[in-house]
Every structure is written in C-alpha cells, then in structure tokens.
Design an enzyme around this catalytic site. Structure first.
Site, short mmCIF file in Angstrom:
data_model
loop_
_atom_site.label_atom_id
_atom_site.label_comp_id
_atom_site.label_asym_id
_atom_site.label_seq_id
_atom_site.Cartn_x
_atom_site.Cartn_y
_atom_site.Cartn_z
N ARG A 15 0.92 -1.11 -0.15
CA ARG A 15 0.00 -0.03 0.00
C ARG A 15 1.07 1.43 -0.13
O ARG A 15 0.32 2.53 -0.28
CB ARG A 15 -0.96 -0.03 1.20
CG ARG A 15 -2.02 -0.98 0.96
CD ARG A 15 -3.01 -1.27 2.31
NE ARG A 15 -2.30 -2.38 3.40
CZ ARG A 15 -2.69 -2.49 4.14
NH1 ARG A 15 -3.78 -2.20 5.01
NH2 ARG A 15 -1.96 -3.51 4.97
N LYS A 325 27.15 28.32 7.76
CA LYS A 325 27.31 27.02 7.64
C LYS A 325 28.65 26.79 8.59
O LYS A 325 29.90 27.39 8.18
CB LYS A 325 27.50 26.26 6.18
CG LYS A 325 27.72 24.87 6.45
CD LYS A 325 28.91 24.19 5.82
CE LYS A 325 30.03 24.87 5.30
NZ LYS A 325 31.02 24.38 4.75
N TYR A 360 35.51 27.97 -0.65
CA TYR A 360 35.53 26.92 -1.49
C TYR A 360 36.46 27.17 -2.56
O TYR A 360 36.24 28.07 -3.57
CB TYR A 360 34.34 26.25 -1.90
CG TYR A 360 34.46 24.92 -2.64
CD1 TYR A 360 35.05 23.89 -2.26
CD2 TYR A 360 33.48 24.67 -3.49
CE1 TYR A 360 35.19 22.76 -2.67
CE2 TYR A 360 33.73 23.69 -4.24
CZ TYR A 360 34.44 22.33 -3.86
OH TYR A 360 34.32 21.43 -4.60
N SER A 378 29.91 46.35 3.15
CA SER A 378 28.86 45.75 2.05
C SER A 378 29.64 45.01 0.92
O SER A 378 30.62 45.95 0.35
CB SER A 378 27.88 46.57 1.76
OG SER A 378 26.87 47.01 2.84
C1 UD1 Z 1 -3.23 -6.10 10.83
C2 UD1 Z 1 -4.15 -7.32 11.43
C3 UD1 Z 1 -5.42 -6.29 11.75
C4 UD1 Z 1 -5.21 -5.06 12.70
C5 UD1 Z 1 -4.05 -4.38 11.87
C6 UD1 Z 1 -3.89 -3.18 12.81
C7 UD1 Z 1 -3.91 -9.33 10.80
C8 UD1 Z 1 -4.19 -10.45 9.84
N1 UD1 Z 1 -4.55 -8.42 10.80
O1 UD1 Z 1 -3.81 -5.81 9.62
O2 UD1 Z 1 -6.46 -7.25 12.49
O3 UD1 Z 1 -6.55 -4.33 12.58
O4 UD1 Z 1 -2.99 -4.82 11.65
O5 UD1 Z 1 -2.96 -2.23 12.47
O6 UD1 Z 1 -2.94 -9.67 11.61
N2 UD1 Z 1 3.76 -8.44 8.33
C9 UD1 Z 1 4.65 -9.72 8.24
N3 UD1 Z 1 4.44 -10.99 7.68
C10 UD1 Z 1 3.28 -11.12 6.77
C11 UD1 Z 1 2.32 -9.95 6.78
C12 UD1 Z 1 2.49 -8.83 7.49
O7 UD1 Z 1 5.45 -9.70 9.15
O8 UD1 Z 1 3.23 -11.95 6.00
C13 UD1 Z 1 3.84 -7.49 9.31
C14 UD1 Z 1 3.83 -6.35 8.30
O9 UD1 Z 1 5.31 -5.98 7.87
C15 UD1 Z 1 3.41 -5.32 9.40
C16 UD1 Z 1 2.63 -6.15 10.22
O10 UD1 Z 1 2.95 -7.68 10.28
O11 UD1 Z 1 4.21 -4.64 10.20
C17 UD1 Z 1 0.97 -6.04 10.11
O12 UD1 Z 1 0.63 -6.54 8.84
P1 UD1 Z 1 -0.14 -5.45 7.79
O13 UD1 Z 1 -0.11 -6.02 6.45
O14 UD1 Z 1 0.11 -4.18 7.96
O15 UD1 Z 1 -1.55 -5.75 8.50
P2 UD1 Z 1 -2.86 -5.20 8.34
O16 UD1 Z 1 -3.63 -5.18 7.02
O17 UD1 Z 1 -2.64 -3.61 9.01
CA CA Z 2 -0.74 -2.68 9.35
#
Ligand code: UD1
Ligand code: CA
Length: 428
Positions: A15, A325, A360, A378
């Site tokens: 996103r 600077k 410089y 000036s």
């Molecule tokens: C997630 C939650 C949602 C919550 C929201 C809050 C799940 C399924 N959903 O959704 O319920 O309301 O956070 O902000 O948990 N990540 C991994 N591996 C993956 C996918 C994601 O490490 O395979 C990490 C991402 O890098 C991120 C975090 O998990 O830091 C959350 O993932 P993201 O895709 O942002 O989840 P949301 O759709 O926001």
């Molecule tokens: Ca998130």
C-alpha cells in the site's frame, strides 16, 4: 525479564507503493521501525524482528541502531501472513509481546499496560472514528470472542467500530501451542495471527481486551497515514515544548525534529523548520527560517535565514537572507544577504550586506578568521583562508585576499573614473 518482544516487519507493504520497504519509510526523518525498537528495548532485552522483503536493507538499518536485535526471516511464499511470521520464533520469556513495525507512535507506558500477566492473552483494541480496514473486534461480555479481518467481515461485522490494534501479549507456552493450529482458510489465503484468539478461546482461555488510544496505535500502511503519523508526532513534540515554556506562533506551520532541544525562553515564529540535534537557548527565531543541526544562544535569527549544519551562534543578530554553515559567531551582527561559511567571527564585528566568505576553492574548504570590532563593508568578498585581526575596517566592495593586521583599513576596489559626456559621444 517478563516479556520477549517480537516485531513483525516482513510484509510487502504494497500500500506504500514504493520500492523502499514500509518500515524504512521515514517519520520526522527517522525510519519508522526505529521508533518501535526504541520502546521495545526499554521493556525487554529479548527483542526480535521478523523480516523478509528487502531483508538485508532493513537488517542493516536495525543493527546500525540496535545491535542487540535478533533478526528472523519469514518465508512469505510458504507461510504468508502475520502468523506465518512467527514460524521460526522461540521466545525466551514467559510472555511474548507481539508488535508491528508500522506503529511508530506507541508509548512505553501503553506497552507496560499490555504486558499484564494476570491474563494469558491480552489484545490491544480501540474504538475508531473511522475503522478503515482494521480487523473488527467482536466482544462477548468482558471477553474478546474473535477478530474478523475486514476482507472476511460481513456487512454487520464491518459496521463494528471496535478495532484490533494488532498488538498482543500472550503467554509464550500458549502461543507455541496455538501457532501450528492456525490455517490459511480465508479470503487472502494467509496465516492470520488474529485466528489465535478463536483457537485460544477453544482451549478455554479468556481473552483480555486492553483499550488503547486509536491514534497512538495507528498502523501506517500508506503515504497518507505516513503524513498523519508525522503530523501527530509533531503535535506531541510541540505540545511538550510549549509546556516547557517555548512560544510557538501558529504551531501547525512549524516543523521540529525529535532531537531538537530548547532551553530558557524561546520564541519561534510561523513557518520555521528546525532539524537534527539543534539546541536553541533564550532566542527568537523569526518567520521562515531553516535551522539544521546548529546551536543558537541568546540570539535573534531571521526572518528567512538559513542555518546549515554545525553553527554555534551566540549573542548575535542574524537577519534575512543570511546563510551560515560551520560558523562560530559571537556577539556579531549580520543583518542581510550574506554567506558565512567555515568561519569564526568575534564580538563587536559587523558584517555588511552582501558579504561572502569564499570558503571553497573548487577542491577544498578553507577558513575565515575574523577578530573583534571589525567593520566589513557591504559586498566584500573574503577569500579563504584569510585572517582579519581586531579593529579592522574593510571598505565596501573589497576583495580581501590577504591577512589584515590589527587596526588597519583594507581597501581594494578599481579606482573610480568619471568620463564626462561619454554617452553622447558614443551614441551620436
Ligand atoms: C493487521 C491485523 C488487523 C489489525 C491491523 C492493525 C492481521 C491478519 N491483521 O492488519 O487485524 O487491525 O494489523 O494495524 O494480523 N507482516 C509480516 N508478515 C506477513 C504479513 C505482515 O511480518 O506475512 C507484518 C507487516 O510487515 C506489518 C505487520 O505484520 O508490520 C502487520 O501487517 P499489515 O499487512 O500491515 O496488516 P494489516 O492489514 O494492517
Ligand atoms: Ca498495518
């Protein structure tokens, strides 16, 4: 140590629509992941981060700042989703606190509230004004029944404004028992950590909802949320400094970095930007100045002045369109339109309009050392390296290319000539 901490940061962050991984996007000039790591290390010394997309890049940024962080890798092809991220994780402590890398605004205090060991499963939830795509929380009396991901939610469930913040504190043994039971039977075909709730309930575990602040726990998923998070962080910072006695005029137009420090009575006008480890003490910064990594004591700066890094300015007046600077200035006046770079200027000295330190030579930077009570007329150029001793007068329009001794007048201009009626002779 009560809790091990796992920070999820393996997601693609699609996103954000950027090649740069989501958790390296910057808020107030600092990578997002560093904010949550800073809080995590205040609570625990067993802190792990799960990475996958652009692992090396993120790992470097993390280890440069927090070398004790343990780095894990998620196989996004085989085990996608927030539960897939936990596949190789082994917590050391009795409780595991799970955080996300995209939550830069969380405060230490709120995390302490969450690691309540009276319950085996704590889930952070909030009531959202605009619940967007957050997972929806279904409560049953005081306990949490389930979390439904937005994609999988029915119309009725989507109308629920109670949201999952995505932060959990779970008994580590319980977590290890449940994880293998999570499947990927959902709209996204991912292993959802949120399914752990339903599975824990089936084991008779009470799920404890912990109400947190919607904005503090916001997840930053796209560039709009990135700007919102920065705005919220700025509001917090400025509020803090105003409570410490700093005056901000139209604070919503002012930007300050988290490392900026104010002391004494300071007044900051609208449209000012102050960056880096700047220190402002008993000073007035007028409209539309940019200050980078500089120290200002008992001075007035601007409007429209630019302090680039490494200035130490004391008891001075720096006016409009002056750029400094690496300048050490003490009790001087530079009222307008000057460049003062790589210089030391001592008390009582007046820098005329349009004075330039030519620091410089195309290869190297050189210094200009200017003593006390010097009057620089000036539009003079000071060709560095150059030394102007105390009590010197530099005539306006001079090009100073040699040392000027104490008490002297320096003048070098082409001698002026007036040729009478030249215009008429040329054109008639
Ligand atoms: C997630 C939650 C949602 C919550 C929201 C809050 C799940 C399924 N959903 O959704 O319920 O309301 O956070 O902000 O948990 N990540 C991994 N591996 C993956 C996918 C994601 O490490 O395979 C990490 C991402 O890098 C991120 C975090 O998990 O830091 C959350 O993932 P993201 O895709 O942002 O989840 P949301 O759709 O926001
Ligand atoms: Ca998130």
């Amino acid at each position: 140590m009560q809790s091990s901490i796992l920070i999820l940061a393996a997601g693609l962050g699609t996103r954000m629509k950027s090649k740069k991984p989501k958790v390296l996007q910057k808020i107030c000039k600092k990578s997002m992941i560093l904010y949550i790591l800073e809080k995590a290390f205040k609570i625990s010394d067993d802190v792990s981060v799960v990475l996958s997309y652009e692992k090396e890049l993120i790992e470097k940024e993390i280890l440069d700042h927090f070398p004790k962080t343990k780095i894990l890798e998620q196989d996004l092809n085989k085990f996608p989703g927030t539960a897939g991220a936990l596949k190789n994780y082994k917590p050391q402590a009795k409780q595991t606190l799970i955080l996300c890398g995209d939550m830069p605004l969380i405060k230490e205090q709120s995390l302490k509230k969450l690691i309540d060991t009276n319950y085996d499963f704590n889930v952070a939830i909030f009531n959202a004004k605009d619940p967007k795509n957050y997972g929806r929380v279904i409560l049953k009396e005081d306990s949490l029944e389930k979390i439904v991901e937005f994609k999988d939610a029915s119309e009725e469930e989507r109308n629920v404004s109670l949201c999952n913040a995505g932060v959990y504190a779970i008994n580590s043994d319980l977590l290890m028992q449940i994880l293998p039971l999570i499947d990927n039977k959902n709209e996204a075909k991912e292993y959802y950590l949120t399914d752990a709730i339903k599975l824990a309930r089936e084991k008779g575990v009470l799920i404890h909802p912990v109400f947190v602040d919607e904005f503090e726990f916001m997840g930053v998923n796209d560039k709009f949320e990135l700007s919102k998070a920065e705005e919220l962080m700025q509001d917090e910072l400025k509020k803090y400094w105003m409570k410490q006695g700093v005056i901000f005029h139209l604070p919503h137009t002012i930007y300050i970095d988290p490392d900026v420090c104010f002391e004494g009575e300071c007044e900051i006008y609208e449209n000012v930007r102050i960056e880096g480890k700047s220190l402002i003490v008993n000073s007035i910064i007028k409209s539309s100045c940019v200050i980078e990594e500089s120290e200002v004591f008992n001075s007035d700066i601007g409007p429209l002045a630019h302090l680039r890094p490494k200035n130490i300015i004391k008891n001075s007046h720096i006016g409009n369109f002056v750029e400094c600077k690496n300048a050490k200035l003490n009790k001087i006046k530079a009222g307008h339109l000057s460049y003062l770079g790589d210089c030391e200027i001592d008390e009582g000295t007046n820098i005329g309009c349009g004075v330039i330190t030519c620091n410089y030579d195309g290869i190297k930077k050189h210094k200009s050392i200017i003593g006390k009570n010097v009057f620089i007329g000036s539009n003079s150029e000071l060709i560095a390296p150059v030394n102007i001793e105390d009590d010197v007068i530099i005539a306006a329009g001079s090009c100073v290319d040699k040392k000027v001794e104490k008490g002297a007048l320096f003048i070098n201009r082409a001698t002026s000539k007036i040729i009478k009626d030249y215009f008429y002779k040329k054109f008639q």
